[in-house]
Design a protein around this motif. Structure first.
Motif, PDB file in Angstrom:
ATOM      1  N   THR A   2      33.623  42.811  18.650  1.00  0.00           N
ATOM      2  CA  THR A   2      34.584  43.886  18.393  1.00  0.00           C
ATOM      3  C   THR A   2      34.597  44.900  19.529  1.00  0.00           C
ATOM      4  OG1 THR A   2      34.296  43.632  16.007  1.00  0.00           O
ATOM      5  CG2 THR A   2      35.242  45.703  16.782  1.00  0.00           C
ATOM      6  N   ARG A   3      33.415  45.278  19.996  1.00  0.00           N
ATOM      7  CA  ARG A   3      33.332  46.241  21.107  1.00  0.00           C
ATOM      8  C   ARG A   3      33.940  45.659  22.383  1.00  0.00           C
ATOM      9  NH1 ARG A   3      30.478  51.123  20.069  1.00  0.00           N
ATOM     10  NH2 ARG A   3      30.162  51.146  17.817  1.00  0.00           N
ATOM     11  N   LEU A   4      33.674  44.388  22.664  1.00  0.00           N
ATOM     12  CA  LEU A   4      34.206  43.766  23.873  1.00  0.00           C
ATOM     13  C   LEU A   4      35.727  43.678  23.842  1.00  0.00           C
ATOM     14  CD1 LEU A   4      31.620  40.876  24.361  1.00  0.00           C
ATOM     15  CD2 LEU A   4      31.947  42.835  25.888  1.00  0.00           C
ATOM     16  N   GLY A   5      36.288  43.543  22.653  1.00  0.00           N
ATOM     17  CA  GLY A   5      37.740  43.412  22.532  1.00  0.00           C
ATOM     18  C   GLY A   5      38.471  44.699  22.268  1.00  0.00           C
ATOM     19  N   TRP A   6      37.766  45.829  22.262  1.00  0.00           N
ATOM     20  CA  TRP A   6      38.380  47.097  21.884  1.00  0.00           C
ATOM     21  C   TRP A   6      39.338  47.636  22.951  1.00  0.00           C
ATOM     22  CZ3 TRP A   6      36.766  52.214  23.798  1.00  0.00           C
ATOM     23  CH2 TRP A   6      37.505  53.245  23.195  1.00  0.00           C
ATOM     24  N   GLY A   7      38.977  47.498  24.220  1.00  0.00           N
ATOM     25  CA  GLY A   7      39.785  48.066  25.294  1.00  0.00           C
ATOM     26  C   GLY A   7      40.698  47.040  25.948  1.00  0.00           C
ATOM     27  N   PRO A   8      41.198  47.343  27.142  1.00  0.00           N
ATOM     28  CA  PRO A   8      42.061  46.408  27.872  1.00  0.00           C
ATOM     29  C   PRO A   8      41.371  45.075  28.136  1.00  0.00           C
ATOM     30  CG  PRO A   8      42.106  48.593  28.878  1.00  0.00           C
ATOM     31  CD  PRO A   8      41.001  48.612  27.876  1.00  0.00           C
ATOM     32  N   SER A   9      42.122  43.993  28.026  1.00  0.00           N
ATOM     33  CA  SER A   9      41.593  42.649  28.250  1.00  0.00           C
ATOM     34  C   SER A   9      42.538  41.915  29.194  1.00  0.00           C
ATOM     35  CB  SER A   9      41.480  41.899  26.911  1.00  0.00           C
ATOM     36  OG  SER A   9      40.994  40.589  27.104  1.00  0.00           O
ATOM     37  N   PHE A  10      41.978  41.293  30.219  1.00  0.00           N
ATOM     38  CA  PHE A  10      42.794  40.605  31.217  1.00  0.00           C
ATOM     39  C   PHE A  10      42.377  39.138  31.309  1.00  0.00           C
ATOM     40  CE2 PHE A  10      42.679  45.050  32.468  1.00  0.00           C
ATOM     41  CZ  PHE A  10      44.015  45.326  32.724  1.00  0.00           C
ATOM     42  N   ALA A  11      43.348  38.247  31.149  1.00  0.00           N
ATOM     43  CA  ALA A  11      43.108  36.813  31.318  1.00  0.00           C
ATOM     44  C   ALA A  11      43.273  36.466  32.794  1.00  0.00           C
ATOM     45  CB  ALA A  11      44.090  36.010  30.469  1.00  0.00           C
ATOM     46  N   LEU A  12      42.218  36.011  33.429  1.00  0.00           N
ATOM     47  CA  LEU A  12      42.268  35.655  34.849  1.00  0.00           C
ATOM     48  C   LEU A  12      42.564  34.172  35.009  1.00  0.00           C
ATOM     49  CD1 LEU A  12      39.274  37.671  36.348  1.00  0.00           C
ATOM     50  CD2 LEU A  12      41.632  38.397  35.941  1.00  0.00           C
ATOM     51  N   GLU A  13      43.377  33.863  35.999  1.00  0.00           N
ATOM     52  CA  GLU A  13      43.759  32.480  36.270  1.00  0.00           C
ATOM     53  C   GLU A  13      43.208  32.043  37.623  1.00  0.00           C
ATOM     54  OE1 GLU A  13      47.941  31.848  35.942  1.00  0.00           O
ATOM     55  OE2 GLU A  13      48.151  33.168  34.198  1.00  0.00           O
ATOM     56  N   PRO A  14      42.754  30.790  37.712  1.00  0.00           N
ATOM     57  CA  PRO A  14      42.295  30.282  39.021  1.00  0.00           C
ATOM     58  C   PRO A  14      43.422  30.310  40.036  1.00  0.00           C
ATOM     59  CG  PRO A  14      41.608  28.831  37.232  1.00  0.00           C
ATOM     60  CD  PRO A  14      42.592  29.793  36.642  1.00  0.00           C
ATOM     61  N   LEU A  15      43.066  30.352  41.305  1.00  0.00           N
ATOM     62  CA  LEU A  15      44.061  30.348  42.368  1.00  0.00           C
ATOM     63  C   LEU A  15      44.786  29.021  42.433  1.00  0.00           C
ATOM     64  CD1 LEU A  15      42.035  32.066  45.233  1.00  0.00           C
ATOM     65  CD2 LEU A  15      43.773  33.111  43.773  1.00  0.00           C
ATOM     66  N   GLY A  16      46.037  29.068  42.873  1.00  0.00           N
ATOM     67  CA  GLY A  16      46.778  27.854  43.152  1.00  0.00           C
ATOM     68  C   GLY A  16      46.282  27.206  44.435  1.00  0.00           C
ATOM     69  N   GLU A  17      46.812  26.024  44.749  1.00  0.00           N
ATOM     70  CA  GLU A  17      46.313  25.279  45.913  1.00  0.00           C
ATOM     71  C   GLU A  17      46.515  26.041  47.215  1.00  0.00           C
ATOM     72  OE1 GLU A  17      47.129  21.166  48.405  1.00  0.00           O
ATOM     73  OE2 GLU A  17      47.560  21.191  46.252  1.00  0.00           O
ATOM     74  N   ALA A  18      47.694  26.627  47.399  1.00  0.00           N
ATOM     75  CA  ALA A  18      47.963  27.330  48.657  1.00  0.00           C
ATOM     76  C   ALA A  18      47.012  28.510  48.833  1.00  0.00           C
ATOM     77  CB  ALA A  18      49.416  27.805  48.685  1.00  0.00           C
ATOM     78  N   GLU A  19      46.760  29.231  47.727  1.00  0.00           N
ATOM     79  CA  GLU A  19      45.866  30.390  47.807  1.00  0.00           C
ATOM     80  C   GLU A  19      44.425  29.944  48.041  1.00  0.00           C
ATOM     81  OE1 GLU A  19      47.215  31.232  44.043  1.00  0.00           O
ATOM     82  OE2 GLU A  19      48.534  32.907  44.592  1.00  0.00           O
ATOM     83  N   MET A  20      44.043  28.815  47.413  1.00  0.00           N
ATOM     84  CA  MET A  20      42.692  28.303  47.603  1.00  0.00           C
ATOM     85  C   MET A  20      42.480  27.864  49.051  1.00  0.00           C
ATOM     86  SD  MET A  20      40.693  25.795  44.977  1.00  0.00           S
ATOM     87  CE  MET A  20      41.124  26.890  43.635  1.00  0.00           C
ATOM     88  N   ARG A  21      43.492  27.244  49.631  1.00  0.00           N
ATOM     89  CA  ARG A  21      43.416  26.875  51.045  1.00  0.00           C
ATOM     90  C   ARG A  21      43.188  28.117  51.909  1.00  0.00           C
ATOM     91  NH1 ARG A  21      45.400  21.978  53.092  1.00  0.00           N
ATOM     92  NH2 ARG A  21      45.992  20.474  51.481  1.00  0.00           N
ATOM     93  N   ALA A  22      43.916  29.189  51.584  1.00  0.00           N
ATOM     94  CA  ALA A  22      43.803  30.416  52.373  1.00  0.00           C
ATOM     95  C   ALA A  22      42.393  31.000  52.282  1.00  0.00           C
ATOM     96  CB  ALA A  22      44.841  31.433  51.894  1.00  0.00           C
TER      97      ALA A  22
END
Length: 228
Positions: free
Chosen positions: A138-158
């Motif tokens: 409950t405490r962990l979910g009380w404030g802002p929550s952001f779902a992070l996504e892995p980088l795409g191929e072009a970004e990973m290459r960079a």
């Protein structure tokens, strides 16, 4: 017999300015603007999505401003004590916390409430899906929550090219393509592999080529994905 190379190059510093956000720009912007006493924040997503990088970048940013930072993860021995002064409290990989660590993490939430502390946590899934004690979830979910996504191929290459450049390595398209097609696209794992390849190239006194990569894998008995 191969030479053992000296570790002459410091590991990369995880900062906001060397984080490639991809689809995670909103989370990056929020952390950059975090102020003392703001609600707790949860960053969640799969391995390699940049959670720990952002946590370390946030720590570096606050410490550069003269503020205290405390870090807690599954490898931090108990007891977990609340710092004596207002601080940034970082809880990394909460899904790995055992029963004692969950109790300690909840105690940090309780003791720091209303005292000017900040808590930023990471996990592999959103708070509602964490297999943790209910009061901590409950405490962990009380404030802002952001779902992070892995980088795409072009970004990973960079990112891989940038790290190779930092090391003074010439990372050709053939080697880079092999890394991205024969191994899981997990940035953390690929960066570790690049580090081993750098050390192997130094020890072998050979240029970073595809034959060198295959020789290292054979030497370590590491196989790429057999389905590719």
């Amino acid at each position: 017999m191969r030479q053992i190379p000296l570790a002459l190059l410091a590991p990369p510093t995880h900062r906001f300015d060397n984080f490639l956000p991809g689809a995670n720009a909103e989370a990056l912007a929020y952390l950059r603007g975090l102020s003392p006493g703001d609600p707790p924040v949860l960053l969640w997503g799969p391995t390699g999505s940049g959670k720990t990088h952002l946590l370390q970048a946030l720590a570096e940013h606050w410490q550069a401003g003269g503020q205290r930072v405390a870090w807690y993860d599954a490898d931090t021995p108990l007891p977990w004590e609340l710092p004596a002064h207002e601080s940034l409290l970082l809880l990394d990989d909460c899904q790995r916390f055992d029963a004692g660590q969950q109790h300690a993490a909840f105690a940090l939430f309780v003791a720091s409430a209303g005292q000017g502390y900040n808590i930023v946590a990471t996990a592999d899934v959103p708070a509602v899906d964490l297999d943790l004690r209910e009061d901590l979830r409950t405490r962990l979910g009380w404030g802002p929550s952001f779902a992070l996504e892995p980088l795409g191929e072009a970004e990973m290459r960079a990112v891989l090219r940038r790290e190779a450049d930092r090391r003074g390595l010439l990372l050709g398209d053939e080697v880079l393509g092999y890394l991205l097609t024969r191994f899981e696209r997990n940035l953390k794992g690929l960066m570790t592999l690049l580090d081993r390849l750098d050390r192997f190239a130094l020890a072998s006194k050979r240029a970073l080529t595809l034959p060198l990569l295959k020789a290292m894998l054979a030497d370590e008995k590491i196989d790429s994905d057999p389905n590719l």
